[in-house]
Write a protein that holds these residues in place. Structure first.
Motif, short mmCIF file in Angstrom:
data_model
loop_
_atom_site.label_atom_id
_atom_site.label_comp_id
_atom_site.label_asym_id
_atom_site.label_seq_id
_atom_site.Cartn_x
_atom_site.Cartn_y
_atom_site.Cartn_z
N GLU A 92 47.40 16.55 38.92
CA GLU A 92 47.06 15.63 40.01
C GLU A 92 45.59 15.77 40.41
O GLU A 92 45.09 16.89 40.57
N VAL A 93 44.94 14.63 40.55
CA VAL A 93 43.55 14.62 41.03
C VAL A 93 43.60 14.67 42.55
O VAL A 93 44.18 13.80 43.18
N THR A 94 43.01 15.69 43.10
CA THR A 94 43.01 15.79 44.57
C THR A 94 41.60 15.48 45.08
O THR A 94 40.60 15.81 44.44
N GLN A 95 41.55 14.86 46.23
CA GLN A 95 40.26 14.50 46.80
C GLN A 95 40.13 15.10 48.18
O GLN A 95 41.07 15.06 48.96
N THR A 96 38.97 15.62 48.45
CA THR A 96 38.74 16.18 49.78
C THR A 96 38.20 15.07 50.69
O THR A 96 37.27 14.36 50.32
N GLU A 97 38.85 14.92 51.83
CA GLU A 97 38.38 13.93 52.80
C GLU A 97 37.11 14.46 53.49
O GLU A 97 36.98 15.67 53.71
N TYR A 98 36.19 13.60 53.79
CA TYR A 98 34.98 13.99 54.50
C TYR A 98 34.51 12.76 55.27
O TYR A 98 34.50 11.65 54.71
N PRO A 99 34.14 12.92 56.56
CA PRO A 99 33.82 11.75 57.38
C PRO A 99 32.79 10.81 56.73
O PRO A 99 32.89 9.60 56.83
N LEU A 100 31.84 11.40 56.03
CA LEU A 100 30.80 10.58 55.41
C LEU A 100 31.37 9.60 54.38
O LEU A 100 30.80 8.54 54.12
N PHE A 101 32.53 9.96 53.77
CA PHE A 101 33.11 9.13 52.70
C PHE A 101 33.96 7.98 53.24
O PHE A 101 34.63 7.31 52.47
N TYR A 118 36.89 8.77 44.36
CA TYR A 118 37.98 9.15 43.45
C TYR A 118 37.47 9.36 42.03
O TYR A 118 37.86 10.32 41.35
N ALA A 119 36.59 8.47 41.58
CA ALA A 119 36.14 8.55 40.20
C ALA A 119 35.48 9.90 39.91
O ALA A 119 35.66 10.47 38.82
N LEU A 120 34.74 10.41 40.88
CA LEU A 120 34.07 11.70 40.66
C LEU A 120 35.10 12.84 40.59
O LEU A 120 35.02 13.72 39.73
N ALA A 121 36.08 12.78 41.50
CA ALA A 121 37.12 13.81 41.48
C ALA A 121 37.91 13.75 40.17
O ALA A 121 38.32 14.78 39.62
N LEU A 122 38.11 12.53 39.66
CA LEU A 122 38.84 12.37 38.39
C LEU A 122 38.03 12.98 37.24
O LEU A 122 38.59 13.70 36.39
N ALA A 123 36.73 12.71 37.21
CA ALA A 123 35.87 13.28 36.15
C ALA A 123 35.94 14.80 36.18
O ALA A 123 36.02 15.46 35.13
N VAL A 124 35.90 15.36 37.38
CA VAL A 124 35.97 16.82 37.51
C VAL A 124 37.30 17.33 36.96
O VAL A 124 37.35 18.31 36.20
N LYS A 125 38.39 16.64 37.29
CA LYS A 125 39.72 17.09 36.82
C LYS A 125 39.84 16.92 35.31
O LYS A 125 40.38 17.78 34.60
N GLN A 126 39.31 15.82 34.76
CA GLN A 126 39.38 15.62 33.30
C GLN A 126 38.62 16.73 32.58
O GLN A 126 39.10 17.28 31.58
#
Ligand code: GMT
Length: 375
Positions: free
Chosen positions: A54-63, A69-77
């Motif tokens: 599972e690709v998990t994403q950290t929430e952050y007010p700036l986002f 998501y795409a960046l988190a997916l690249a990291v997980k891949q």
């Protein structure tokens, strides 16, 4: 082989194909790792040699408006490729999966060359990919993939036309169906659960996006209903469900239309049906049509995109111009009144679907993988 697969997990053709492919590959002895933000809808329960990451994403007010998501997916891949020693990453639907896979490949470059196979499915090329906000990245990530496949000759040609893709060789590998799951009915158990005795059953399965023209399905049914006792079964859900519900009310069809929402056992529903309706605006292949044909259900569809590569007009169903609900209605009435014609088209549909059986198509992906790993 150790294969990473990224796809959309939601109700839709590309996720269905990617998941069925992964399951078939695992059955054939490969190790398969699905990487997405949720478990794909056709991946149910434990399967030997299959893992979901599972690709998990950290929430952050700036986002706020742009959770990356795409960046988190690249990291997980990248992470899964390293940890599981993947031989290759097979991504389904170019946006953003081909771009994230390219990022993962760059991050791994110092150690080894992770091969990327991209399968183009439809709206990633015909609609979304051509939008100016995605065009150049879609073109770039297709060109950077080590192998590119398209699910129909129509989609291959559309890729060349719209993107040029100078050096790419887009290989056509059509979608497939598992005859063990999608096969003609043995009796009328499924039909009895769907409609009153004596009713013909018309069925539509989709994600209810505007491109599916679901209100046309309702209009065709309204015409049929004037001539033949029938029930319409609608499977799936999406943005155009409300307009479809409203059209049902406007045409006073509520008693004979069943909205089933997203269901798992689509094959059972298809086996209880007489005609499959697919009046789409565009369709690169029409997996839902193939699955209906495998259950011996003739298909009435638009003569667009890759559908003529699946549905043989006059033999396994009928193809009509987009929006011509009158012509589709006339074909439906003829088919539902003529038992011999219906039986002939149903048998031909089931026979044609065998040309797309998993056992015939999946080895083509295996050969493509072997080929890319030899580079
Ligand atoms: O847009 C959709 O309807 C979903 C889309 C997807 O990628 O999830 O489906 C496309 O891929 C399917 C599997 O390859 C094809 O069978 C569908 O024809 C294609 N949809 C369109 O081209 C509209």
């Amino acid at each position: 082989m150790r294969i990473g697969i990224t796809c959309y997990p939601t109700y839709g053709g590309s996720g269905a194909v990617a998941t069925e492919l992964g399951l078939e590959l695992a059955r054939r002895g490969h190790e398969v790792h699905f990487i997405s933000y949720a478990s794909p809808f056709r991946l149910r329960g434990y399967v030997e040699r299959v893992t979901f990451h599972e690709v998990t994403q950290t929430e952050y007010p700036l986002f706020e408006q742009s959770s990356p998501y795409a960046l988190a997916l690249a990291v997980k891949q990248h992470e899964v490729a390293m940890r599981e020693q993947l031989d290759l990453m097979h991504v389904h639907y170019a946006i953003p999966h081909a771009a994230t896979a390219w990022l993962a490949k760059q991050m791994l470059k110092a150690e080894r060359d992770l091969k990327i196979v991209t399968t183009l499915h439809g709206t990633d090329i015909t609609l979304v990919g051509q939008d100016p906000s995605y065009y150049t990245l879609t073109k770039f990530s297709i060109e950077q993939s080590d192998r590119v496949t398209a699910v129909s000759a129509f989609l291959r040609d559309e890729t060349y036309r719209a993107f040029g893709c100078g050096d790419c060789d887009v290989v056509v590998i059509p979608n497939f169906v598992s005859p063990a799951e999608y096969h003609p009915p043995g009796d009328d158990t499924c039909r009895r659960s769907l409609a009153p005795a004596g009713h013909k059953v018309l069925v539509h399965v989709s994600n209810f996006r505007p491109v599916k023209r679901v209100t046309d399905v309702v209009r065709v049914f309204a015409g049929v209903r004037r001539e033949v006792a029938a029930t319409l079964v609608l499977v799936g859900d999406g943005p155009d469900r409300d307009p479809a519900e409203q059209e049902v009310d406007r045409l006073k069809l509520r008693r004979n239309v069943r909205f089933l929402g997203k269901v798992d056992n689509v094959a059972d529903i298809l086996r209880g049906s007489d005609v499959f309706l697919l009046p789409s605006e565009t369709e690169s292949f029409g997996l839902a049509a193939l699955e209906a044909m495998a259950c011996a259900v003739p298909v009435l569809a638009s003569a667009v995109g890759g559908l003529p590569e699946v549905v043989v007009d006059g033999e396994t169903g009928f193809l009509t111009p987009v929006g011509d609900t009158g012509a589709m209605t006339a074909h439906a009435i003829r088919l539902l009144r003529d038992d011999a014609l219906h039986a002939r088209l149903g048998a031909a549909a089931a026979h044609r679907a065998l040309e797309f059986a998993a056992d015939r198509i999946v080895p083509r992906y295996e050969r493509l993988y072997e080929d890319v790993l030899r580079d």
